[in-house]
Write a protein that holds these residues in place. Sequence first.
Motif, PDB file in Angstrom:
ATOM      1  N   ALA A 102       0.819  -1.214   0.000  1.00  0.00           N
ATOM      2  CA  ALA A 102       0.000   0.000   0.000  1.00  0.00           C
ATOM      3  C   ALA A 102       0.857   1.270   0.000  1.00  0.00           C
ATOM      4  CB  ALA A 102      -0.934  -0.004   1.209  1.00  0.00           C
ATOM      5  N   GLN A 103       2.128   1.120   0.393  1.00  0.00           N
ATOM      6  CA  GLN A 103       3.072   2.239   0.357  1.00  0.00           C
ATOM      7  C   GLN A 103       3.793   2.327  -0.988  1.00  0.00           C
ATOM      8  OE1 GLN A 103       5.673   2.124   3.880  1.00  0.00           O
ATOM      9  NE2 GLN A 103       4.050   1.035   4.969  1.00  0.00           N
ATOM     10  N   HIS A 104       3.298   1.547  -1.954  1.00  0.00           N
ATOM     11  CA  HIS A 104       3.841   1.543  -3.319  1.00  0.00           C
ATOM     12  C   HIS A 104       5.296   1.068  -3.349  1.00  0.00           C
ATOM     13  CE1 HIS A 104       0.163   3.574  -4.423  1.00  0.00           C
ATOM     14  NE2 HIS A 104       0.418   4.519  -3.545  1.00  0.00           N
ATOM     15  N   LEU A 105       5.557   0.030  -2.568  1.00  0.00           N
ATOM     16  CA  LEU A 105       6.866  -0.612  -2.560  1.00  0.00           C
ATOM     17  C   LEU A 105       6.774  -1.940  -3.304  1.00  0.00           C
ATOM     18  CD1 LEU A 105       7.785   0.004   1.191  1.00  0.00           C
ATOM     19  CD2 LEU A 105       8.762   1.177  -0.789  1.00  0.00           C
ATOM     20  N   GLU A 106       7.864  -2.305  -3.970  1.00  0.00           N
ATOM     21  CA  GLU A 106       7.946  -3.609  -4.614  1.00  0.00           C
ATOM     22  C   GLU A 106       8.517  -4.581  -3.586  1.00  0.00           C
ATOM     23  OE1 GLU A 106       9.559  -5.686  -8.745  1.00  0.00           O
ATOM     24  OE2 GLU A 106      10.045  -3.593  -8.306  1.00  0.00           O
ATOM     25  N   VAL A 107       7.698  -5.485  -3.108  1.00  0.00           N
ATOM     26  CA  VAL A 107       8.033  -6.293  -1.938  1.00  0.00           C
ATOM     27  C   VAL A 107       8.654  -7.626  -2.345  1.00  0.00           C
ATOM     28  CG1 VAL A 107       7.140  -7.341   0.164  1.00  0.00           C
ATOM     29  CG2 VAL A 107       6.158  -5.190  -0.665  1.00  0.00           C
TER      30      VAL A 107
END
Length: 216
Positions: A102-107
């Motif tokens: 949701a924080q626009h990180l590629e996990v």
Amino acid sequence: MPLCLPTYVVIDASSSMKEHEAVLNATLARLHYNLATNPRVSEFARVCVVAFSTDVHVVIPMSDMEQVPAMPEVICGGRTEYGKTFDRVRECIQQDVSNLKAQHLEVLRPAIFFLTDGGPTDAHWQDSFRKLVDRDWSRHPHVIAYGFGAAKRDVLEKVATKALFIADGSDTESALSGAITALLNTLIASSAAGTMNIPTNVNGFTYVPVTQEFVD
């Protein structure tokens, strides 16, 4: 999108660690300091610290360690409950990965660093572990295990899915420090590589190749 490695430091805080409590807390404080003062690593490796014994305590929820003012104190005592620990970490992963996305990180696939000085006191812990590393669960983590003190290699071989390190006779406090240093070095190497990168030469530990096929 920026890359992110959800990192879980899961550490034994049972009664066998009581005499090493001060060193444990000092070592965790060193880990916090090194991550908090290295923005590149702290932004890449978001960290959750979990202490387990009879109960499981999330000492620090998933965080950028640069934003965490200090490492809370861990109090040791109780049994070595593996099962409820794996259950709790699975719950954390499920929620944390969603929050990070949701924080626009590629996990990246989560990484668990499991540090213990003893064997499990619960009989059915493997049921919980199988759920944690079930390949049908898209968020199943890598598990890197460090065993010292009275930890049993044959047990940890069932836990480690990515790498296993067994202390080669060092005292518990030296081994604990060595394990945290290795963990930190792994996060530094991984942040530089942009993927999981585990140095296998760890001072005071023997590296054991892992043959399990739980993870990609």
